[in-house]
Write a protein that holds these residues in place. Structure first.
Motif, PDB file in Angstrom:
ATOM      1  N   VAL A 130      39.163  29.275  35.840  1.00 57.38           N
ATOM      2  CA  VAL A 130      39.477  30.387  36.721  1.00 57.38           C
ATOM      3  C   VAL A 130      38.213  31.218  36.887  1.00 57.38           C
ATOM      4  CG1 VAL A 130      40.860  32.477  37.002  1.00 57.38           C
ATOM      5  CG2 VAL A 130      41.871  30.446  35.955  1.00 57.38           C
ATOM      6  N   ASN A 131      37.744  31.324  38.123  1.00 56.46           N
ATOM      7  CA  ASN A 131      36.534  32.083  38.417  1.00 56.46           C
ATOM      8  C   ASN A 131      36.923  33.534  38.699  1.00 56.46           C
ATOM      9  OD1 ASN A 131      34.204  33.216  39.372  1.00 56.46           O
ATOM     10  ND2 ASN A 131      33.773  31.632  40.878  1.00 56.46           N
ATOM     11  N   ALA A 132      36.817  34.373  37.678  1.00 56.76           N
ATOM     12  CA  ALA A 132      37.081  35.802  37.835  1.00 56.76           C
ATOM     13  C   ALA A 132      35.780  36.586  37.702  1.00 56.76           C
ATOM     14  CB  ALA A 132      38.102  36.255  36.797  1.00 56.76           C
ATOM     15  N   ASP A 133      34.678  35.938  38.053  1.00 57.69           N
ATOM     16  CA  ASP A 133      33.349  36.542  37.910  1.00 57.69           C
ATOM     17  C   ASP A 133      33.168  37.725  38.843  1.00 57.69           C
ATOM     18  OD1 ASP A 133      30.579  36.451  36.849  1.00 57.69           O
ATOM     19  OD2 ASP A 133      30.098  36.040  38.936  1.00 57.69           O
ATOM     20  N   GLU A 134      33.617  37.602  40.056  1.00 54.15           N
ATOM     21  CA  GLU A 134      33.541  38.672  41.051  1.00 54.15           C
ATOM     22  C   GLU A 134      32.158  39.299  41.106  1.00 54.15           C
ATOM     23  OE1 GLU A 134      36.475  41.941  40.874  1.00 54.15           O
ATOM     24  OE2 GLU A 134      37.538  40.790  42.373  1.00 54.15           O
TER      25      GLU A 134
ATOM     26  N   ASP B 234      39.921  41.348  42.007  1.00 50.06           N
ATOM     27  CA  ASP B 234      40.478  40.666  40.845  1.00 50.06           C
ATOM     28  C   ASP B 234      40.464  41.529  39.589  1.00 50.06           C
ATOM     29  OD1 ASP B 234      40.827  38.410  42.419  1.00 50.06           O
ATOM     30  OD2 ASP B 234      38.895  37.554  41.846  1.00 50.06           O
ATOM     31  N   ILE B 235      39.402  42.278  39.395  1.00 46.46           N
ATOM     32  CA  ILE B 235      39.252  43.067  38.175  1.00 46.46           C
ATOM     33  C   ILE B 235      40.422  44.044  37.991  1.00 46.46           C
ATOM     34  CG2 ILE B 235      37.792  44.761  36.996  1.00 46.46           C
ATOM     35  CD1 ILE B 235      36.776  41.790  36.913  1.00 46.46           C
TER      36      ILE B 235
ATOM     37  N   LEU C 146      43.450  41.974  36.938  1.00 45.81           N
ATOM     38  CA  LEU C 146      43.316  41.473  35.570  1.00 45.81           C
ATOM     39  C   LEU C 146      43.554  42.570  34.545  1.00 45.81           C
ATOM     40  CD1 LEU C 146      40.198  39.163  35.891  1.00 45.81           C
ATOM     41  CD2 LEU C 146      42.595  38.495  35.755  1.00 45.81           C
TER      42      LEU C 146
ATOM     43  N   LEU D 183      48.316  36.323  35.595  1.00 45.52           N
ATOM     44  CA  LEU D 183      47.293  35.278  35.652  1.00 45.52           C
ATOM     45  C   LEU D 183      47.579  34.196  34.617  1.00 45.52           C
ATOM     46  CD1 LEU D 183      44.607  34.104  36.674  1.00 45.52           C
ATOM     47  CD2 LEU D 183      43.468  35.511  34.951  1.00 45.52           C
TER      48      LEU D 183
ATOM     49  N   ILE E 293      39.079  31.208  31.526  1.00 47.82           N
ATOM     50  CA  ILE E 293      38.940  32.323  32.464  1.00 47.82           C
ATOM     51  C   ILE E 293      37.508  32.818  32.301  1.00 47.82           C
ATOM     52  CG2 ILE E 293      39.722  34.606  33.176  1.00 47.82           C
ATOM     53  CD1 ILE E 293      42.349  34.048  31.684  1.00 47.82           C
TER      54      ILE E 293
ATOM     55  N   VAL F 138      34.867  35.550  33.166  1.00 48.64           N
ATOM     56  CA  VAL F 138      34.826  36.950  33.601  1.00 48.64           C
ATOM     57  C   VAL F 138      33.434  37.509  33.353  1.00 48.64           C
ATOM     58  CG1 VAL F 138      35.903  39.221  33.303  1.00 48.64           C
ATOM     59  CG2 VAL F 138      37.222  37.185  32.866  1.00 48.64           C
TER      60      VAL F 138
END
Length: 144
Positions: A18-22, A30-31, A34, A41, A59, A61
């Protein structure tokens, strides 16, 4: 659509990332989610792992969002404690291990191949790759 390209019955392990790097400047969709509801999620991850026959999910992040990382770690621990993650989830026979990984905060790690390198402990930089054979192909002449 991407899930249908995952080979089934090949005996190889499958992983969900899951790419939650943003890392794009100005992105912040997304942040907040989350932080406010990480369990949604986690539930989606378990469903996706079932669908693609994956036993391990990650995940990814940004490391700078410490409150979100703390909240995610807490939610993952709660999900393990409740039996929603781990071995034989709720007696279903489904095993899902979930790892929360804090990235180093490099902008480029939002790109999928750089993210995978970073996740594997290498320097996050995009890999050269050929065009995907799964990309839609134009089968008709353009109408100009």
């Amino acid at each position: 659509m991407k899930w249908q390209f995952i080979p089934q019955g090949d005996g190889k392990p499958h992983y969900l990332v899951v790419n939650a790097d943003e890392s794009e400047p100005g992105t912040c969709k997304d942040i907040p989610l989350l932080f406010a509801n990480p369990h949604s999620l986690i539930e989606g991850i378990v469903i996706a792992c079932y669908a693609i026959r994956s036993r391990h999910a990650f995940i990814y992040v940004r490391g700078e969002v410490v409150p979100v990382l703390r909240r995610l770690h807490e939610a993952v621990r709660e999900a393990y404690d409740a039996g929603y993650l781990g071995r034989n989830i709720l007696g279903s026979g489904l095993d899902v291990e979930l790892t929360v990984h804090a990235g180093a905060g490099a902008y480029i790690c939002g790109e999928e191949t750089a993210l995978l390198d970073s996740l594997e402990g290498r320097r996050g930089q995009p890999r050269l790759r050929p065009p995907s054979p799964r990309s839609p192909v134009c089968t008709h002449a353009p109408r100009w």
